[in-house]
Design an enzyme around this catalytic site. Structure first.
Site, PDB file in Angstrom:
ATOM      1  N   LYS A  15      -8.610  -0.199  -1.525  1.00 61.35           N
ATOM      2  CA  LYS A  15      -8.517   0.225  -2.972  1.00 61.35           C
ATOM      3  C   LYS A  15      -8.053  -1.532  -4.312  1.00 61.35           C
ATOM      4  O   LYS A  15      -8.633  -1.273  -4.847  1.00 61.35           O
ATOM      5  CB  LYS A  15      -7.296   1.394  -3.534  1.00 61.35           C
ATOM      6  CG  LYS A  15      -7.515   1.842  -2.255  1.00 61.35           C
ATOM      7  CD  LYS A  15      -6.549   3.445  -3.332  1.00 61.35           C
ATOM      8  CE  LYS A  15      -4.930   2.418  -3.148  1.00 61.35           C
ATOM      9  NZ  LYS A  15      -4.483   2.817  -1.663  1.00 61.35           N
ATOM     10  N   ARG A  90      -0.340   9.792  -8.904  1.00 62.44           N
ATOM     11  CA  ARG A  90       0.854  10.253  -7.305  1.00 62.44           C
ATOM     12  C   ARG A  90       1.414  11.331  -7.385  1.00 62.44           C
ATOM     13  O   ARG A  90       1.124  12.026  -5.913  1.00 62.44           O
ATOM     14  CB  ARG A  90       1.352   9.339  -6.994  1.00 62.44           C
ATOM     15  CG  ARG A  90       0.667   7.911  -6.831  1.00 62.44           C
ATOM     16  CD  ARG A  90       2.308   6.819  -5.925  1.00 62.44           C
ATOM     17  NE  ARG A  90       1.813   5.465  -6.346  1.00 62.44           N
ATOM     18  CZ  ARG A  90       1.564   4.734  -5.466  1.00 62.44           C
ATOM     19  NH1 ARG A  90       1.432   5.761  -3.772  1.00 62.44           N
ATOM     20  NH2 ARG A  90       1.335   3.832  -5.554  1.00 62.44           N
ATOM     21  N   ARG A 129      -3.911  -7.452   8.681  1.00 61.68           N
ATOM     22  CA  ARG A 129      -3.132  -7.988   7.670  1.00 61.68           C
ATOM     23  C   ARG A 129      -1.636  -7.954   7.784  1.00 61.68           C
ATOM     24  O   ARG A 129      -1.128  -9.361   7.740  1.00 61.68           O
ATOM     25  CB  ARG A 129      -3.555  -7.324   6.710  1.00 61.68           C
ATOM     26  CG  ARG A 129      -3.260  -7.391   5.402  1.00 61.68           C
ATOM     27  CD  ARG A 129      -3.913  -6.842   4.465  1.00 61.68           C
ATOM     28  NE  ARG A 129      -2.872  -5.383   4.012  1.00 61.68           N
ATOM     29  CZ  ARG A 129      -3.026  -4.561   3.508  1.00 61.68           C
ATOM     30  NH1 ARG A 129      -4.182  -4.417   2.279  1.00 61.68           N
ATOM     31  NH2 ARG A 129      -2.542  -3.672   3.435  1.00 61.68           N
ATOM     32  N   ARG A 135       3.873  -9.684   8.763  1.00 65.38           N
ATOM     33  CA  ARG A 135       4.835  -9.327   8.120  1.00 65.38           C
ATOM     34  C   ARG A 135       4.944  -8.295   9.570  1.00 65.38           C
ATOM     35  O   ARG A 135       4.881  -7.068   9.920  1.00 65.38           O
ATOM     36  CB  ARG A 135       3.788  -8.123   7.194  1.00 65.38           C
ATOM     37  CG  ARG A 135       3.718  -7.984   6.135  1.00 65.38           C
ATOM     38  CD  ARG A 135       2.807  -7.535   5.545  1.00 65.38           C
ATOM     39  NE  ARG A 135       2.578  -7.455   3.726  1.00 65.38           N
ATOM     40  CZ  ARG A 135       1.720  -6.325   3.514  1.00 65.38           C
ATOM     41  NH1 ARG A 135       0.897  -5.664   3.569  1.00 65.38           N
ATOM     42  NH2 ARG A 135       1.461  -7.595   1.942  1.00 65.38           N
ATOM     43  N   ARG A 146       2.771   6.408   6.618  1.00 65.62           N
ATOM     44  CA  ARG A 146       2.460   5.611   5.394  1.00 65.62           C
ATOM     45  C   ARG A 146       1.448   6.334   5.313  1.00 65.62           C
ATOM     46  O   ARG A 146       1.123   6.868   4.132  1.00 65.62           O
ATOM     47  CB  ARG A 146       2.183   4.150   5.501  1.00 65.62           C
ATOM     48  CG  ARG A 146       3.480   3.859   5.247  1.00 65.62           C
ATOM     49  CD  ARG A 146       3.432   1.883   4.760  1.00 65.62           C
ATOM     50  NE  ARG A 146       2.679   1.435   4.207  1.00 65.62           N
ATOM     51  CZ  ARG A 146       1.576   0.775   4.536  1.00 65.62           C
ATOM     52  NH1 ARG A 146       2.179  -0.591   5.473  1.00 65.62           N
ATOM     53  NH2 ARG A 146       1.226   0.192   3.383  1.00 65.62           N
TER      54      ARG A 146
END
Length: 192
Positions: A15, A90, A129, A135, A146
């Site tokens: 996105k 949202r 990523r 991370r 998620r």
């Protein structure tokens, strides 16, 4: 070109990348609610101070604050001829709020682009990523959760926009140029 768009898609579908590319192609600002929040907090606006209290407590910023920030952002001159919203709406209430904001100014959304992506492909992307960006909390279990939350929360929005004839679904997997061209082709009937 005038275009008022919303961009939906699961984490890892591209996105942010596509929002920037579409912004350039269409000459409209890409507006991320995360950026709006950060700007209001950094500038210590009244809305920013209200949002900060919730964020500091680890709570969601209430719709009334989020809606007010989006309303303020859409009223800025660079959004007069259009915008691409990423991260808003949202919730079903925010869908109605956005429609009210636009209709009050005699405007409407042209389209809602939903980037779709194979779950396993997205998990692979996000794990890569996470490794590249250091991370360690982005584990496969966390990423899959998620994605589940996104599906639960966004499916009703996509259905609402589909019922209004605004939803355009585009496969978000592929080369950057390829995905951008898919989006532009899918949008063409909505922008004329």
């Amino acid at each position: 070109m005038s275009a008022r768009l919303v961009l939906l898609g699961p984490p890892g579908a591209g996105k942010g990348t596509q929002a920037a590319r579409l912004s350039d192609r269409l000459g409209i600002p890409a507006i991320s609610t995360g950026d709006i929040f950060r700007a209001n907090v950094a500038e210590q606006t009244e809305l920013g101070k209200r949002a900060q209290r919730y964020m500091d407590a680890g709570e969601y910023v209430p719709d009334e604050v989020t809606n007010a920030m989006v309303r303020d952002r859409l009223a800025q001159p660079d959004a007069a001829d259009g915008f691409l919203l990423d991260g808003y709406p949202r919730t079903a209430d925010q869908v109605d709020e956005l429609e009210g904001m636009l209709s009050a100014d005699g405007q409407r959304l042209h389209a809602v682009v939903e980037l779709t992506a194979d779950t396993d492909e997205v998990v692979t992307r996000l794990l890569k990523r996470a490794e590249e960006q250091g991370r360690p909390d982005d584990t496969e279990v966390v990423i899959r959760r998620r994605l589940e939350v996104y599906a639960e929360q966004t499916a009703p929005l996509a259905a609402t926009y589909a019922a209004r004839g605004l939803l355009v679904q585009v496969d978000g997997i592929g080369g950057l140029d390829e995905v951008t061209e898919r989006i532009m082709t899918a949008l063409a009937p909505h922008l004329n």
